[in-house]
Design a protein around this motif. Structure first.
Motif, PDB file in Angstrom:
ATOM      1  N   GLY A   1       0.793  -1.191   0.100  1.00 37.06           N
ATOM      2  CA  GLY A   1      -0.073   0.011  -0.270  1.00 37.06           C
ATOM      3  C   GLY A   1       0.606   1.204   0.456  1.00 37.06           C
ATOM      4  O   GLY A   1       1.969   1.090  -0.464  1.00 37.06           O
ATOM      5  N   TYR A   2       0.255   2.564   0.152  1.00 37.33           N
ATOM      6  CA  TYR A   2       1.068   3.544   0.385  1.00 37.33           C
ATOM      7  C   TYR A   2       1.731   3.848   1.405  1.00 37.33           C
ATOM      8  O   TYR A   2       2.940   4.593   1.788  1.00 37.33           O
ATOM      9  CB  TYR A   2      -0.462   4.767   0.104  1.00 37.33           C
ATOM     10  CG  TYR A   2      -1.069   4.725  -1.077  1.00 37.33           C
ATOM     11  CD1 TYR A   2      -0.704   4.180  -2.325  1.00 37.33           C
ATOM     12  CD2 TYR A   2      -2.331   5.225  -0.358  1.00 37.33           C
ATOM     13  CE1 TYR A   2      -1.503   4.570  -3.133  1.00 37.33           C
ATOM     14  CE2 TYR A   2      -3.092   4.618  -1.649  1.00 37.33           C
ATOM     15  CZ  TYR A   2      -2.785   4.964  -3.045  1.00 37.33           C
ATOM     16  OH  TYR A   2      -4.151   4.476  -4.530  1.00 37.33           O
ATOM     17  N   PHE A   3       1.464   3.740   2.784  1.00 40.11           N
ATOM     18  CA  PHE A   3       2.096   3.697   3.754  1.00 40.11           C
ATOM     19  C   PHE A   3       1.967   1.971   4.229  1.00 40.11           C
ATOM     20  O   PHE A   3       1.563   1.175   4.841  1.00 40.11           O
ATOM     21  CB  PHE A   3       1.225   4.268   5.064  1.00 40.11           C
ATOM     22  CG  PHE A   3       1.303   5.619   4.270  1.00 40.11           C
ATOM     23  CD1 PHE A   3       2.299   6.308   4.405  1.00 40.11           C
ATOM     24  CD2 PHE A   3      -0.462   6.541   3.839  1.00 40.11           C
ATOM     25  CE1 PHE A   3       2.130   7.966   3.896  1.00 40.11           C
ATOM     26  CE2 PHE A   3      -0.017   7.560   3.170  1.00 40.11           C
ATOM     27  CZ  PHE A   3       1.419   8.676   3.578  1.00 40.11           C
ATOM     28  N   HIS A   4       3.374   1.684   5.456  1.00 38.89           N
ATOM     29  CA  HIS A   4       4.043   0.012   5.954  1.00 38.89           C
ATOM     30  C   HIS A   4       4.822   1.086   6.416  1.00 38.89           C
ATOM     31  O   HIS A   4       5.841   1.505   6.285  1.00 38.89           O
ATOM     32  CB  HIS A   4       4.452  -0.852   4.715  1.00 38.89           C
ATOM     33  CG  HIS A   4       3.931  -2.037   5.816  1.00 38.89           C
ATOM     34  ND1 HIS A   4       3.295  -2.446   5.717  1.00 38.89           N
ATOM     35  CD2 HIS A   4       5.424  -2.493   6.396  1.00 38.89           C
ATOM     36  CE1 HIS A   4       4.049  -3.573   6.602  1.00 38.89           C
ATOM     37  NE2 HIS A   4       5.080  -3.267   6.559  1.00 38.89           N
ATOM     38  N   ARG A   5       4.192   0.443   8.715  1.00 37.46           N
ATOM     39  CA  ARG A   5       5.104   0.785   9.039  1.00 37.46           C
ATOM     40  C   ARG A   5       6.283  -0.067   9.475  1.00 37.46           C
ATOM     41  O   ARG A   5       5.220  -1.324   9.643  1.00 37.46           O
ATOM     42  CB  ARG A   5       4.821   1.841  10.558  1.00 37.46           C
ATOM     43  CG  ARG A   5       5.906   2.790  11.636  1.00 37.46           C
ATOM     44  CD  ARG A   5       4.786   2.869  12.511  1.00 37.46           C
ATOM     45  NE  ARG A   5       3.666   4.390  12.292  1.00 37.46           N
ATOM     46  CZ  ARG A   5       4.145   4.812  11.792  1.00 37.46           C
ATOM     47  NH1 ARG A   5       5.489   5.315  12.250  1.00 37.46           N
ATOM     48  NH2 ARG A   5       3.288   5.475  10.849  1.00 37.46           N
ATOM     49  N   ASP A   6       7.150  -0.348   9.555  1.00 41.07           N
ATOM     50  CA  ASP A   6       8.173  -1.916  10.221  1.00 41.07           C
ATOM     51  C   ASP A   6       8.811  -0.886  11.381  1.00 41.07           C
ATOM     52  O   ASP A   6       9.934  -0.506  11.452  1.00 41.07           O
ATOM     53  CB  ASP A   6       8.904  -1.781   8.745  1.00 41.07           C
ATOM     54  CG  ASP A   6       9.793  -3.417   9.334  1.00 41.07           C
ATOM     55  OD1 ASP A   6       9.270  -3.666  10.803  1.00 41.07           O
ATOM     56  OD2 ASP A   6      10.920  -3.672   8.223  1.00 41.07           O
ATOM     57  N   ASN A   7       8.765  -0.730  12.350  1.00 42.08           N
ATOM     58  CA  ASN A   7       9.362  -0.848  13.368  1.00 42.08           C
ATOM     59  C   ASN A   7       9.024   0.495  13.728  1.00 42.08           C
ATOM     60  O   ASN A   7       8.142   1.416  13.484  1.00 42.08           O
ATOM     61  CB  ASN A   7      10.588  -1.651  13.549  1.00 42.08           C
ATOM     62  CG  ASN A   7      10.849  -3.434  13.326  1.00 42.08           C
ATOM     63  OD1 ASN A   7       9.697  -3.243  14.855  1.00 42.08           O
ATOM     64  ND2 ASN A   7      11.323  -3.287  13.163  1.00 42.08           N
ATOM     65  N   SER A   8      11.025   1.488  13.713  1.00 38.87           N
ATOM     66  CA  SER A   8       9.894   2.811  13.826  1.00 38.87           C
ATOM     67  C   SER A   8      10.515   3.716  11.884  1.00 38.87           C
ATOM     68  O   SER A   8      10.681   4.858  12.259  1.00 38.87           O
ATOM     69  CB  SER A   8      11.856   3.664  14.210  1.00 38.87           C
ATOM     70  OG  SER A   8      12.948   3.359  14.062  1.00 38.87           O
ATOM     71  N   MET A   9      10.800   2.571  11.392  1.00 37.48           N
ATOM     72  CA  MET A   9      10.727   3.418   9.984  1.00 37.48           C
ATOM     73  C   MET A   9       9.238   2.916   8.905  1.00 37.48           C
ATOM     74  O   MET A   9       8.441   2.145   9.559  1.00 37.48           O
ATOM     75  CB  MET A   9      11.436   2.532   9.123  1.00 37.48           C
ATOM     76  CG  MET A   9      12.099   2.841   8.036  1.00 37.48           C
ATOM     77  SD  MET A   9      13.441   2.341   6.807  1.00 37.48           S
ATOM     78  CE  MET A   9      13.254   2.637   5.597  1.00 37.48           C
TER      79      MET A   9
END
Length: 296
Positions: free
Chosen positions: A235-243
């Protein structure tokens, strides 16, 4: 005498009429601005005044967009909307997530289109694994803060594995990225590449995971805040831990039917990214904080 008094009365309109006319003009002007704000931002998302013109809190604003071929009318519409947002938010630069660099159709027209605004365009490129297409841009912010933007050639990631080993060009790119990040001392670090470089679901193959893992470790080691690329399964946004991974919609992408661009506003404490379509409406937004905490 009476006629003269009547004449004088007609030459000077009543004060109530003057006040009424001024009030009507003010209401009309307010309505015009309100309509413009609703076209720019949907209801509930805030308007220009709510978000503030320019960059907030002494920060900087920039745009990112996916290159690629578009019909002339669609490309012109996209560039006009980008120009409007660039002027309102005092954008400092444009990042063109392109695979073919100077041969990208959007970059060829967009860089000329924005020349009058004195806003530079930077592009990613696939240069057969060589680092000649890479770049490092430092943007000064207020309070002695610095935004580091690192452009990376990710074309070598599309090369197949040979006997289970990665290519020399792939190793060169990973080394260049780590060396560049080690030399940066900015408060914000953003990496830009053409490919998503993230594994987020079962659609990714083990080979893809092997390719992307070294980059993800490097991102974590040097506290990269965001990675910008074309979109993918995440998708447009994907959060992986702090990034935060940010995927720009590209023309002809089956994952999305939206064509548009991102407005990014970086302040000393957070980076807000808004996906805007060619009509100037916010489709989705996300915020990442400097210390790795944020809310989607």
């Amino acid at each position: 005498m009476e006629e003269e008094e009547v004449a004088d009365h007609n030459c000077q309109p009543p004060w109530r009429r003057t006040v009424a006319v001024q009030a009507a003009l003010c209401l009309a002007l307010y309505a015009a601005f309100s309509i413009g704000e609703q076209q720019l931002f949907p209801r509930g998302g805030g308007g220009v005044d709510a978000l503030g013109r320019g960059a907030r809190g002494g920060g900087v604003a920039f745009l990112s967009v996916a290159g690629g071929a578009r019909a002339p009318a669609e490309q012109a519409r996209l560039l006009r909307q980008m120009e409007t947002i660039a002027e309102v938010y005092e954008v400092k630069l444009v990042l063109d997530v392109a695979q073919f660099g100077e041969d990208d159709p959007l970059w060829q027209n967009g860089s000329l289109y924005f020349q009058a605004l004195n806003i530079p365009w930077y592009y990613t490129t696939s240069s057969q694994g060589r680092t000649v297409g890479n770049f490092l841009k430092k943007v000064n912010m207020s309070y002695d803060q610095v935004l580091d933007i690192i452009g990376l050639d990710t074309g070598s990631l599309q090369e197949p594995l040979h006997d289970g080993k990665v290519s020399a060009s792939y190793r060169e790119q990973t080394k260049w990225l780590e060396r560049s990040l080690a030399l940066t001392g900015g408060n914000w670090k953003i990496v830009v590449g053409y490919n998503p470089l993230i594994v987020c679901n079962d659609a990714e193959t083990p080979e893809t995971t092997k390719f992307y893992a070294p980059f993800q470790r490097t991102f974590a080691k040097y506290e990269v805040n965001a990675y910008l690329s074309t979109g993918g399964f995440c998708g447009y946004f994907h959060r992986d831990n702090s990034m935060l991974y940010i995927g720009n919609p590209s023309p002809g992408d089956n994952q999305t039917n939206v064509d548009g661009f991102f407005l990014h506003r970086v302040s000393p404490i957070e980076m807000e990214s808004m996906l805007m379509n060619v009509e100037g409406k916010v489709i989705q937004r996300s915020v990442v904080h400097q210390h790795g905490t944020g809310a989607m």
